[in-house]
Design a protein around this motif. Structure first.
Motif, PDB file in Angstrom:
ATOM      1  N   LYS A 168      -0.942   8.719  13.709  1.00 21.52           N
ATOM      2  CA  LYS A 168      -1.565   8.966  12.409  1.00 21.52           C
ATOM      3  C   LYS A 168      -1.047   8.038  11.316  1.00 21.52           C
ATOM      4  O   LYS A 168      -1.718   7.819  10.293  1.00 21.52           O
ATOM      5  N   ASP A 191      -4.957   2.339   4.520  1.00 24.58           N
ATOM      6  CA  ASP A 191      -4.254   1.326   5.329  1.00 24.58           C
ATOM      7  C   ASP A 191      -5.223   0.185   5.656  1.00 24.58           C
ATOM      8  O   ASP A 191      -4.860  -0.992   5.620  1.00 24.58           O
ATOM      9  N   GLY A 224      -7.826   8.382   5.929  1.00 26.28           N
ATOM     10  CA  GLY A 224      -6.678   7.517   6.201  1.00 26.28           C
ATOM     11  C   GLY A 224      -6.986   6.047   5.964  1.00 26.28           C
ATOM     12  O   GLY A 224      -6.197   5.168   6.291  1.00 26.28           O
ATOM     13  N   LYS A 281       0.848  -1.204   0.000  1.00 23.15           N
ATOM     14  CA  LYS A 281       0.000   0.000   0.000  1.00 23.15           C
ATOM     15  C   LYS A 281       0.875   1.243   0.000  1.00 23.15           C
ATOM     16  O   LYS A 281       1.821   1.344   0.793  1.00 23.15           O
TER      17      LYS A 281
HETATM   18 MG    MG Z   1      -2.414   7.513   6.125  1.00 23.01          MG
END
Ligand code: MG
Ligand code: ADP
Ligand code: ASP
Length: 437
Positions: free
Chosen positions: A254, A199, A196, A5
């Motif tokens: 994060k 992931d 986000g 990723k």
């Molecule tokens: Mg990220």
């Protein structure tokens, strides 16, 4: 099969996209999961906010600005006229689609469709780049297999069935490219796995196909022992257990989406965090094993509200906590931290969507006090209950900061504290100074 990723910065400009080629083109079977180019999702959020506010002119200006960025990307990414032309066609069709939303009523459904364009653009452009370089690849649409259920949770059964079916049709030697972040919801509409979320996509795909490993490529050499955005001299942690990594991710580091460790953990698939700018650095490895250390890392999660419920009826009573929990359950609001005394219960939440309704219902049980703008600071380390001496060092480090709640003994890997968000940076620095230096 491996999952690789690449986050926003790793696909953030034409040079970065080109730099991915040697990393992925090693003859091994893999699925490459891409985020949107850095800044794109933020721009798409801004465009959606303007459309929600019916500010069509400004939204159109922002759409034009974003489109011009992509026109430049296409010019620099491809070296042949043929592929530049295909790149421009691709960009035109995506931006025409986005612009169509300025012409009609705008709802959250359409917002989700706009937000999906970032990952759709980055993966299509990268697919074209590989074609231009004669590298065999297949573009696998995440919308054909990635799905969440009515509660917004990934539908693992559906994901597994559908990705395996999709993969059956592809040529084994091809590099498979797919989008992170985007999915469909229980009604088949376009949705996403929250900010986000790429992931999380990588981990869900890894678990669905029993991948040999999951690599999360980003802009830093792995998980650091404190937040490098606020604290100087942080260090990379080379090994973490799934539990430790999950706690750090959940409590604000994060670098990883809060839920992204769980699917890999369930299938015991090793997760590597690596830096695209320094691929030779080994990075961080997350597995089921890990060496114990007194203190491994610190993370912080903002946007927390604390609710303090006080009721004399609670004294010596049973069933009171159940009544409180039922209220949070009714509003599908998870509780992060909880402490209780004889007549008071303090509870923290990070999803404040239904805060007013929750407070109204809690008031039936007693008096309710609320404080917003709170931060949970989580120290990950060795907090097994038979050990002595670790908590005092943390309290000593933070003795100038008012501690609103303390959670100790809930997990053998962590101790969490609630503080005012205005004290966060100072708390993180003090913890680094006392625990790691
Ligand atoms: Mg990220
Ligand atoms: P990507 O776009 O690749 O998903 P993110 O911006 O989501 O990357 O995550 C990487 C960033 O996370 C780093 O640049 C760093 O500033 C930040 N970060 C916060 N806490 C940590 C931590 N404990 N370790 C490493 N990075 C962290
Ligand atoms: N593009 C999405 C975001 O910016 C998902 C991701 O990058 O992981 O939140």
């Amino acid at each position: 099969m491996k999952i690789m990723k690449f986050g926003g910065t790793s696909v953030g400009n034409p040079d970065r996209l080109k730099a991915l080629i040697p990393l992925i083109n090693d003859g091994q079977e893999k699925i490459v999961v891409l985020s949107a180019m850095a800044g794109t999702t933020n721009s798409l959020v801004e465009i959606s906010d303007l459309l929600h506010a019916d500010n069509i002119n400004e939204a159109s200006t922002k759409i034009d600005e974003l489109k011009s960025k992509y026109i430049k990307v296409v010019e620099e990414l491809f070296s042949t006229e043929k592929y530049k032309e295909s790149g421009h066609e691709l960009i035109n069709s995506h931006f025409e689609y986005i612009r169509n939303f300025t012409l009609r009523v705008f709802t959250t459904l359409q917002e989700k469709a706009i937000l999906a364009q970032g990952e759709l653009l980055s993966t299509s452009l990268f697919h074209l780049l590989l074609q231009e370089r004669n590298i065999k690849s297949t573009l696998l649409p995440a919308l054909n297999f990635m799905r969440i259920d009515k509660d917004g949770e990934p539908d693992s059964f559906y994901i597994k069935e559908n990705i395996i079916r999709e993969l059956k049709n592809h040529t084994p030697e091809n590099i498979i490219i797919t989008q992170g972040f985007i999915c469909r919801n229980a009604y088949g509409e376009i949705d996403n796995l929250k900010r986000g979320g790429s992931d999380f996509s990588a981990s869900l795909i890894g678990a669905a196909i029993d991948a040999s490993e999951i690599q999360i490529w980003t802009d830093i050499n792995g998980i650091h022992n404190n937040d490098p955005r606020y604290v100087e001299n942080t260090r990379v942690i080379r090994e973490l257990s799934f539990d430790e990594a999950a706690e750090l991710a959940y409590f604000g580091a994060k670098i990883l989406h809060p839920s992204s460790v769980n699917p890999a953990h369930e299938k015991n698939i090793p997760v590597w965090l690596k830096n695209t700018m320094e691929p030779e650095d080994i990075g961080t490895l997350i597995t089921s094993e890990s060496t114990r250390e007194d203190y491994k890392a610190v993370a912080a999660k903002d946007g927390i509200a604390v609710l303090r419920i006080r009721s004399d009826r609670m004294l010596m009573a049973y069933g009171f906590l159940r009544k409180i929990f039922e209220i949070f359950e009714a509003y599908k609001t998870p509780i992060d931290m909880i402490t209780t005394s004889e007549v008071c219960v303090s509870i923290t939440i990070d999803d404040c969507q239904y805060l007013d309704k929750i407070i109204k219902d809690l008031k039936e049980l007693g008096t309710v006090e609320v404080e917003e703008n709170q931060t949970i600071v989580c120290v990950v380390g060795d907090f097994r209950t038979e050990r002595t001496g670790s908590a005092p060092e943390i309290f000593e480090a933070l003795n100038t900061i008012p501690l609103k709640m303390i959670s100790y003994g809930g997990s053998p890997n962590s101790l969490s504290l609630l503080i005012d968000s205005s004290n966060k940076v100072e708390a993180l620095r003090l913890l680094s100074k006392h625990l790691f230096n």
